[in-house]
Write an enzyme that holds these catalytic residues in place. Structure first.
Site, PDB file in Angstrom:
ATOM      1  N   GLN A  87       0.768  -1.228  -0.151  1.00  0.00           N
ATOM      2  CA  GLN A  87      -0.003   0.014  -0.027  1.00  0.00           C
ATOM      3  C   GLN A  87       0.700   1.214   0.103  1.00  0.00           C
ATOM      4  OE1 GLN A  87      -2.565  -0.319   3.378  1.00  0.00           O
ATOM      5  NE2 GLN A  87      -3.584  -2.115   2.748  1.00  0.00           N
ATOM      6  N   HIS A 152      -0.968   0.071   5.898  1.00  0.00           N
ATOM      7  CA  HIS A 152      -1.613   0.832   6.819  1.00  0.00           C
ATOM      8  C   HIS A 152      -0.442   2.132   7.253  1.00  0.00           C
ATOM      9  CE1 HIS A 152      -4.890  -1.974   8.280  1.00  0.00           C
ATOM     10  NE2 HIS A 152      -4.847  -2.110   7.030  1.00  0.00           N
ATOM     11  N   GLU A 249     -15.156   3.828  10.316  1.00  0.00           N
ATOM     12  CA  GLU A 249     -15.595   5.005  11.147  1.00  0.00           C
ATOM     13  C   GLU A 249     -15.447   6.205  10.568  1.00  0.00           C
ATOM     14  OE1 GLU A 249     -14.446   2.610  15.438  1.00  0.00           O
ATOM     15  OE2 GLU A 249     -13.622   4.420  15.082  1.00  0.00           O
ATOM     16  N   TYR A 259      -9.046   6.515  20.549  1.00  0.00           N
ATOM     17  CA  TYR A 259     -10.152   6.237  19.877  1.00  0.00           C
ATOM     18  C   TYR A 259     -10.464   4.754  19.886  1.00  0.00           C
ATOM     19  CZ  TYR A 259     -11.076  10.935  18.825  1.00  0.00           C
ATOM     20  OH  TYR A 259     -11.357  12.255  18.665  1.00  0.00           O
ATOM     21  N   TYR A 270     -10.686 -10.589  10.127  1.00  0.00           N
ATOM     22  CA  TYR A 270     -10.491 -10.862   8.795  1.00  0.00           C
ATOM     23  C   TYR A 270     -10.524 -12.412   8.547  1.00  0.00           C
ATOM     24  CZ  TYR A 270     -10.559  -6.148   6.419  1.00  0.00           C
ATOM     25  OH  TYR A 270     -10.709  -5.090   5.877  1.00  0.00           O
TER      26      TYR A 270
END
Length: 385
Positions: A87, A152, A249, A259, A270
């Site tokens: 990513q 990520h 979210e 959070y 997953y």
């Protein structure tokens, strides 16, 4: 690349939403203009102040400018060296608030060390439009530690009150307990970071006096922040982040708050499809999202890119959230009343595009969108008719 011409294809649309859990049914008239085609894995777009031109990043390391007058896309040399595995790559971009004078562009990217481990980088460089180059590249901050992981990274950035806010991800760590990286103040991963414009840490950050804490942290307990926006009226910082197998979210960021990821979640594992944490609840010590999606792949909203609509072209959408949806291939229009967020209307749902980023034209109020992947377009939404 075959994106060196301006191709306008205006399609008058009426988008009627099909019933789907967590998605509102609505009907909206708008038209689509295709401004450029054949973009290679674009990740972010931003308007260059003082012009209608748009600067774009390509995840493989390409920096581009869409020139409004000619409709062509031109390349810019001098982008930082990136690690585009997984990513990673050249990610977000934002012209400095004083861009008219400084010509500085702020960027985020994934970079590797000599061993091939990677980290999220923040830097800036000076744009020379005439020469088509960046110069004076300066690395302002590296989120440590470097890790043997390629996902990520987070990396969205916005400016507010003469500071940079940067959202990061948890680097796909799977230890769903109190030792998870997002719950550890010693690293800036899984967090919102707050820095001065030169990359230094402000003295009034919430954890500057906490022993062992990364002083750049503004909030923590996030999974993978892929959207950031500053509310044009309240100045509040809004974000959207990926959940685990659902549980995506939308949050309003508060100074120094936790959070909850991964100690509370609306998603499921997953690997097993089973819940691994309770849902957020009152009194659990965590800040609950203002909107969330349920577990599983059918009722999720993996976000990418966010804008809070502020313009005259679509007056009924004033103050609403525009958030890209990657998996289900639409642009989500979320009605907002104060801090109450309602289920989204689906825009561009017939285009077959994963939506990577969205911006509102500062002068025309039109909505500009890039797809995700190879050979994707730059689109513009305008009022129908």
């Amino acid at each position: 690349m075959p994106h060196d011409r301006k191709f306008l294809a205006t399609l008058a649309l009426t988008t009627a939403l099909m019933p789907m859990s967590g998605v509102a049914q609505a009907q909206t008239d708008y038209s689509i203009e295709t401004l450029a085609e054949g973009l290679n894995q674009p990740w972010a777009l931003a308007f260059l102040p003082g012009s209608p031109d748009i600067i774009l990043t390509g995840r493989t390391g390409e920096l581009m400018i869409w020139e409004a007058e000619s409709g062509t896309v031109v390349s810019v040399d001098g982008a930082p060296e990136v690690d585009a595995r997984g990513q990673g790559g050249l990610l977000d971009i934002a012209p400095a608030p004083d861009f008219a004078e400084s010509k500085l562009l702020y960027m985020t990217w994934s970079g590797a060390d000599d061993s091939g481990d990677t980290a999220t980088h923040l830097g800036r460089a000076r744009l020379d439009r005439a020469a088509g180059t960046l110069s004076d590249l300066e690395v302002l901050h590296v989120v440590g530690p470097f890790m043997d992981a390629q996902g990520h990274y987070g990396a969205r950035i916005v400016f507010a009150d003469d500071h940079i806010f940067m959202g990061t991800g948890d680097r796909q760590q799977k230890d769903f307990g109190e030792e998870h990286i997002s719950q550890q103040l010693g690293t800036g991963y899984g967090a919102v970071l707050r820095l001065r414009m030169d990359g230094s840490v402000p003295d009034d950050n919430p954890f500057t006096d906490t022993q062992g804490a990364a002083p750049e942290i503004w909030s923590y307990g996030h999974r993978n922040i892929q959207a950031l926006a500053v509310h044009p009226e309240t100045g509040a910082l809004w974000l959207a982040e990926h959940g685990e197998n659902g549980g995506d979210e939308i949050n309003i960021v508060q100074r120094g708050e936790n959070y909850g990821w991964p100690l509370v979640s609306y998603g499921v594992d997953y690997r097993t499809g089973e819940a691994f944490a309770p849902e957020p609840s009152e009194g659990d010590g965590f800040v609950a999202p203002v909107f969330h999606f349920g577990p599983g792949r059918d009722d999720n909203f993996p976000p990418s890119g966010m804008a809070i609509y502020d313009g005259e072209a679509f007056p009924d959408w004033q103050g609403h959230l525009l958030v890209g949806n990657l998996r289900h291939q639409y642009l989500g229009l979320f009605p907002v009343d104060g801090e109450t967020v309602s289920a989204p209307e689906r825009l561009l749902s017939d285009q077959g595009l994963r939506i990577r980023d969205v911006a509102v034209g500062p002068d025309d109020g039109f909505i500009y969108v890039i797809g995700d992947g190879e050979g994707v377009p730059l689109l513009r939404l305008v009022p129908a008719g």
